[in-house]
Design an enzyme around this catalytic site. Sequence first.
Site, PDB file in Angstrom:
ATOM      1  N   CYS A 424       0.864  -1.181   0.000  1.00  0.00           N
ATOM      2  CA  CYS A 424       0.000   0.000   0.000  1.00  0.00           C
ATOM      3  C   CYS A 424       0.901   1.231   0.000  1.00  0.00           C
ATOM      4  O   CYS A 424       2.131   1.132  -0.048  1.00  0.00           O
ATOM      5  CB  CYS A 424      -0.959   0.004   1.182  1.00  0.00           C
ATOM      6  SG  CYS A 424      -0.197   0.295   2.788  1.00  0.00           S
ATOM      7  N   HIS A 595      -5.036   6.533   7.977  1.00  0.00           N
ATOM      8  CA  HIS A 595      -3.692   6.792   8.489  1.00  0.00           C
ATOM      9  C   HIS A 595      -2.989   7.749   7.533  1.00  0.00           C
ATOM     10  O   HIS A 595      -3.468   8.019   6.427  1.00  0.00           O
ATOM     11  CB  HIS A 595      -2.889   5.494   8.629  1.00  0.00           C
ATOM     12  CG  HIS A 595      -2.896   4.637   7.402  1.00  0.00           C
ATOM     13  ND1 HIS A 595      -3.932   3.790   7.091  1.00  0.00           N
ATOM     14  CD2 HIS A 595      -2.003   4.500   6.390  1.00  0.00           C
ATOM     15  CE1 HIS A 595      -3.673   3.163   5.955  1.00  0.00           C
ATOM     16  NE2 HIS A 595      -2.499   3.575   5.503  1.00  0.00           N
TER      17      HIS A 595
END
Length: 677
Positions: A424, A595
């Site tokens: 990611c 995040h």
Amino acid sequence: MSAPTDVHPARGRERGGVRVAVQKLGTALSNMVLPNIAAFIAWGLITALFIEVGWIVLIGKAFGYEGGYGFVEHLGGWGAGADGTGIVGPMITYLLPILIGYTGGRMMYDDNLRGGVVGAIATMGAITGADVPMFLGAMVMGPLGGWSMKKLDALWADRIRPGFEMLVNNFSAGIWGMLLAILGFVVAGPFVAAFSRVAGDVVDFLVENSLLPLTSIFVEPAKVLFLNNAINHGIFTPLGTAQADATGKSILFLIEANPGPGLGLLLAFAVFGTGVARASAPGAALIQFVGGIHEIYFPYVLMKPRLILALIAGGMTGVATNLVFDSGLRAPAAPGSIIAVIIQAPVSSLLGVILSVVLSALVTFLVAAALLRLGKDEDGDLAGATASMETMKGKRSSVAGTLTGGGAATATATRPIRSIVFACDAGMGSSAMGASVLRRRIKAAGREDVTVVNKAISSLTDDADLVVTHRDLAERARQRTPSAVHVSVDDFMASPRYDEIVDLVTQDGAEPAPSPTVPADAQPGSQDRPAPSGNLLAKEAIVLSGRARTREEAITEAGELLVASGAVPPEYVEAMHERERSVSTHMGNLLAIPHGTNEAKGLITRTAISVVRYPQRLDWGGGKETEFVIGIAGAGDDHLEVLQRVAEVFLDEEQTARLRAATTAEEVQEVLGGVSV
């Protein structure tokens, strides 16, 4: 705008549970019918050729032939040349129901022939108990026979003396089959006959009052929700077959199977769509219209739900056309291909059937074109809609690669899969969760030699065998790892693509190899990581009833808890929003884990996690419901242990229910495995 105050979190689950239950019923029905479609086609062809108004007689009369049709009459069971009942009647009365009953019985007994035989015997009782085509009876008695035989066999399993197995098995199946046949004759046959008469009266009422087109209001949305099998094979096929037996055709076979609305929708995208949707629509139209795979157009509707209006309009047009021309099919058109539709259309209905397909396609095209032009400034997310379709379906779609530009991973695998990297943007949140879920599934498949690690895309090197990423990051990952197999996902917790990966790993045909050395910058399984240290999840960072009503507000709320804990400065919250704008942090299973970006890691003073629960649920975009938001600030690797625990919790319905019912922060910490240390 605030959310409605009467939203109940259980209602969505109840509706989803009902939909899943109906999908399972539809799957069971289709699993009985679809393997026997060849028999339906054979019966339809025999009927179309050899009945009195069939093709052979009509063609003969068209060429002036006035002679006898003895052989045709003999096979069709009509006229002076008929001898007995011919072949048409017995096929629909005996062959087709018995095949369905046999298939259903075998299906319920783990593909055991004994289950199929007992199911067929039980079905024969229902057939002889009434004078209507016993398809519904077969769909009940067949599975009942197989399931009950399985239970009976389990009672004396391993208790039969050696040498007596064949005797016991044959007599037990014969005796039980006899009892079920009697039950079918006395109960199932008369009940199905009564039900068929009532259902037939309802259909006649709708036809006589020109109300049948209104069924499209329910059928077209149900198709997109994968309820089509329950509707088609559970309702239209049995009733339509009975109607066709009596009148030679049935309009019911074309209510769900008409390929016209899907064709019109895809042609509208080909002309007025944008981006990937427009480019993929022509190929999808060919697959849908000729191949008969209707599910290929479902993602286009899921991407722009208002287009369901176009399908309803087209479906109603098709049904109304068949009503006007009194047209229908002799047998089910499965798959719903234009080829199958034309083959099953009797001569007298051919014009009406063709017009119903053409006009339904035209109306759908016009309505869809208008709706697309009204929303021409909106971006469509076909890949996301395709992933949603697969999640809704519960397994990967055989045609999804046509829409997303990628096929199954097995199509590009050139070497055994030993190392998998879940990548990611930041390498600390989404990838850690996805890697944890995938690692467990591969381990459960018996391939502990395969490593599953997570990394940031910027840390990827071209030595992985397979790389898994969010669909929006797939191109970046391919640039860094061109020799790897690439699989993109949308739902990190329960993506159907994980089945594809597990199949690829377990079916490569190679012997397990020693586990390769794990790179230092990768994140191995929890067994290789030290336990988390520090106060990662403080009680003050847990909110049981969040105030946010939008995705942006929820990210801010979770981020402010991290700021309040002293783990990050306020600037980190903006980095969380920036991360969300590039790639969604929605994980599936009602969970989001926002995040910061990889560049924002330098802002983190210590690792911390926040948890916010939203009983009223949020829309995380694209209709993705979210009940739990877990904010992450990961300076090192110690938060990964917690994320693995989070993944385990949200894959466990009982544990998720405990989080949903928690009334104190301590209960949340307890469910997540005591992460506050």
